[in-house]
Design a protein around this motif. Structure first.
Motif, PDB file in Angstrom:
ATOM      1  N   THR A 140     -68.198  41.528-112.113  1.00  0.00           N
ATOM      2  CA  THR A 140     -67.829  42.758-111.889  1.00  0.00           C
ATOM      3  C   THR A 140     -66.380  43.238-112.576  1.00  0.00           C
ATOM      4  OG1 THR A 140     -69.446  43.174-110.032  1.00  0.00           O
ATOM      5  CG2 THR A 140     -67.598  44.805-110.440  1.00  0.00           C
ATOM      6  N   HIS A 141     -65.357  42.064-112.459  1.00  0.00           N
ATOM      7  CA  HIS A 141     -64.128  42.650-112.885  1.00  0.00           C
ATOM      8  C   HIS A 141     -63.943  42.928-114.268  1.00  0.00           C
ATOM      9  CE1 HIS A 141     -63.580  38.412-112.932  1.00  0.00           C
ATOM     10  NE2 HIS A 141     -62.593  38.541-113.723  1.00  0.00           N
ATOM     11  N   ILE A 142     -64.933  41.959-115.038  1.00  0.00           N
ATOM     12  CA  ILE A 142     -64.916  41.984-116.634  1.00  0.00           C
ATOM     13  C   ILE A 142     -65.655  43.106-116.892  1.00  0.00           C
ATOM     14  CG2 ILE A 142     -65.406  40.476-118.590  1.00  0.00           C
ATOM     15  CD1 ILE A 142     -64.755  38.147-117.006  1.00  0.00           C
ATOM     16  N   ARG A 143     -66.884  42.951-116.423  1.00  0.00           N
ATOM     17  CA  ARG A 143     -67.847  44.250-116.957  1.00  0.00           C
ATOM     18  C   ARG A 143     -67.523  45.545-116.796  1.00  0.00           C
ATOM     19  NH1 ARG A 143     -72.227  44.433-112.761  1.00  0.00           N
ATOM     20  NH2 ARG A 143     -70.744  45.790-111.761  1.00  0.00           N
ATOM     21  N   ASP A 144     -66.549  45.745-115.545  1.00  0.00           N
ATOM     22  CA  ASP A 144     -66.072  47.290-115.459  1.00  0.00           C
ATOM     23  C   ASP A 144     -65.076  47.535-116.575  1.00  0.00           C
ATOM     24  OD1 ASP A 144     -67.806  47.398-113.394  1.00  0.00           O
ATOM     25  OD2 ASP A 144     -66.506  47.210-111.759  1.00  0.00           O
ATOM     26  N   ARG A 145     -64.434  46.942-117.473  1.00  0.00           N
ATOM     27  CA  ARG A 145     -63.472  46.946-118.150  1.00  0.00           C
ATOM     28  C   ARG A 145     -64.136  47.633-119.643  1.00  0.00           C
ATOM     29  NH1 ARG A 145     -58.829  42.742-118.773  1.00  0.00           N
ATOM     30  NH2 ARG A 145     -57.738  44.641-119.636  1.00  0.00           N
ATOM     31  N   THR A 146     -65.466  47.595-119.769  1.00  0.00           N
ATOM     32  CA  THR A 146     -65.926  48.076-121.063  1.00  0.00           C
ATOM     33  C   THR A 146     -65.979  49.664-121.132  1.00  0.00           C
ATOM     34  OG1 THR A 146     -67.839  46.508-120.519  1.00  0.00           O
ATOM     35  CG2 THR A 146     -68.392  48.195-122.107  1.00  0.00           C
ATOM     36  N   TYR A 203     -60.600  34.173-110.041  1.00  0.00           N
ATOM     37  CA  TYR A 203     -62.047  34.161-110.479  1.00  0.00           C
ATOM     38  C   TYR A 203     -62.273  32.968-111.203  1.00  0.00           C
ATOM     39  CZ  TYR A 203     -66.619  34.367-112.962  1.00  0.00           C
ATOM     40  OH  TYR A 203     -67.828  34.289-113.337  1.00  0.00           O
ATOM     41  N   ALA A 204     -61.476  32.425-112.019  1.00  0.00           N
ATOM     42  CA  ALA A 204     -61.573  31.022-112.874  1.00  0.00           C
ATOM     43  C   ALA A 204     -60.765  29.969-112.199  1.00  0.00           C
ATOM     44  CB  ALA A 204     -60.860  31.388-114.555  1.00  0.00           C
ATOM     45  N   GLU A 235     -53.063  38.160-114.937  1.00  0.00           N
ATOM     46  CA  GLU A 235     -53.487  39.230-114.311  1.00  0.00           C
ATOM     47  C   GLU A 235     -53.102  40.221-115.053  1.00  0.00           C
ATOM     48  OE1 GLU A 235     -55.359  39.708-111.205  1.00  0.00           O
ATOM     49  OE2 GLU A 235     -55.837  37.772-112.198  1.00  0.00           O
ATOM     50  N   HIS A 236     -51.952  40.306-115.826  1.00  0.00           N
ATOM     51  CA  HIS A 236     -51.816  41.690-116.719  1.00  0.00           C
ATOM     52  C   HIS A 236     -52.752  41.641-117.756  1.00  0.00           C
ATOM     53  CE1 HIS A 236     -49.539  44.474-118.798  1.00  0.00           C
ATOM     54  NE2 HIS A 236     -49.324  43.780-119.816  1.00  0.00           N
ATOM     55  N   ALA A 237     -53.023  40.558-118.458  1.00  0.00           N
ATOM     56  CA  ALA A 237     -54.111  40.562-119.566  1.00  0.00           C
ATOM     57  C   ALA A 237     -55.576  40.627-119.124  1.00  0.00           C
ATOM     58  CB  ALA A 237     -54.040  39.302-120.428  1.00  0.00           C
TER      59      ALA A 237
END
Length: 211
Positions: free
Chosen positions: A201-207, A135-136, A126-128
């Motif tokens: 969403t949680h990956i997309r929003d880090r862009t 999710y995974a 969760e830190h990384a």
């Protein structure tokens, strides 16, 4: 405990003005990275292993399978984290430097097992990549058995920070001097061609966000 330890290994001897003594300074360095370097002695020689980490109020958790045969013997290790914030370009090459934030943590790593190991692996994941644990697919028993997660106490730690302009303002040499800042951010995700699901969403929003 709000102050960092001042042991023989962690007290600031050179550039003391760059030293930080409050524990929050350590957490600031830990929060803004996710890769550390784990220094160990293997067969009488030093070895430094880059690895991801997670942390809580008392420990830093590292993936230690590369050096686990030594780490389980009760030897002290040194964990380091460094962030480069810019190049300090002075009037003299001698005065050139780097704006940075760094932490060094000393301790005897403790291999984790059972629920404690699973909780530390979640902390590290969760830190990384926040949101990825839920999710995974989570690790099964076989995967957990093949993974070594180590806990190192944050009790003995040292922090240094260099910021600001060059220190040679009195140098008469007439050249440009200043700081070339360095920033880091996440670029747009690249989807695996075999992936069957859309980008979450949680990956997309880090862009575009810093790390």
């Amino acid at each position: 405990m709000n102050d960092l330890s001042a042991t023989e290994r962690t007290q600031h001897r050179r550039l003391r003005e760059q030293g930080r003594s409050d524990r929050e300074a350590l957490f600031e360095v830990l929060r803004e990275g996710f890769v550390c370097h784990l220094g160990v002695i293997v067969d009488g020689a030093p070895m430094v292993v880059p690895t991801v980490y997670g942390f809580d109020a008392d420990h830093i958790y590292v993936h230690g399978s590369v050096a686990s045969r030594t780490l389980t013997e009760g030897s002290t290790v040194c964990v380091t984290i460094t962030h480069v914030d810019g190049l300090v370009l002075a009037r003299s090459v001698f005065e050139h430097g780097v704006n940075y934030r760094s932490a060094m943590i000393y301790g005897v790593p403790r291999p984790l097992e059972g629920d404690e190991k699973l909780a530390a692996l979640r902390c590290l994941t969760e830190h990384a990549a926040p949101g990825q644990w839920d999710y995974a697919r989570r690790p099964d028993r076989k995967e957990l058995a093949a993974t070594t997660i180590l806990a190192v106490s944050l009790k003995e730690a040292s922090v240094k920070v260099r910021e600001g302009m060059p220190d040679d303002a009195d140098d008469p040499h007439d050249v440009w001097a200043g700081v070339l800042p360095l920033t880091r951010s996440w670029r747009p995700p690249v989807t695996d061609p075999q992936a069957r699901r859309p980008l979450p969403t949680h990956i997309r929003d880090r862009t575009g966000r810093p790390f």
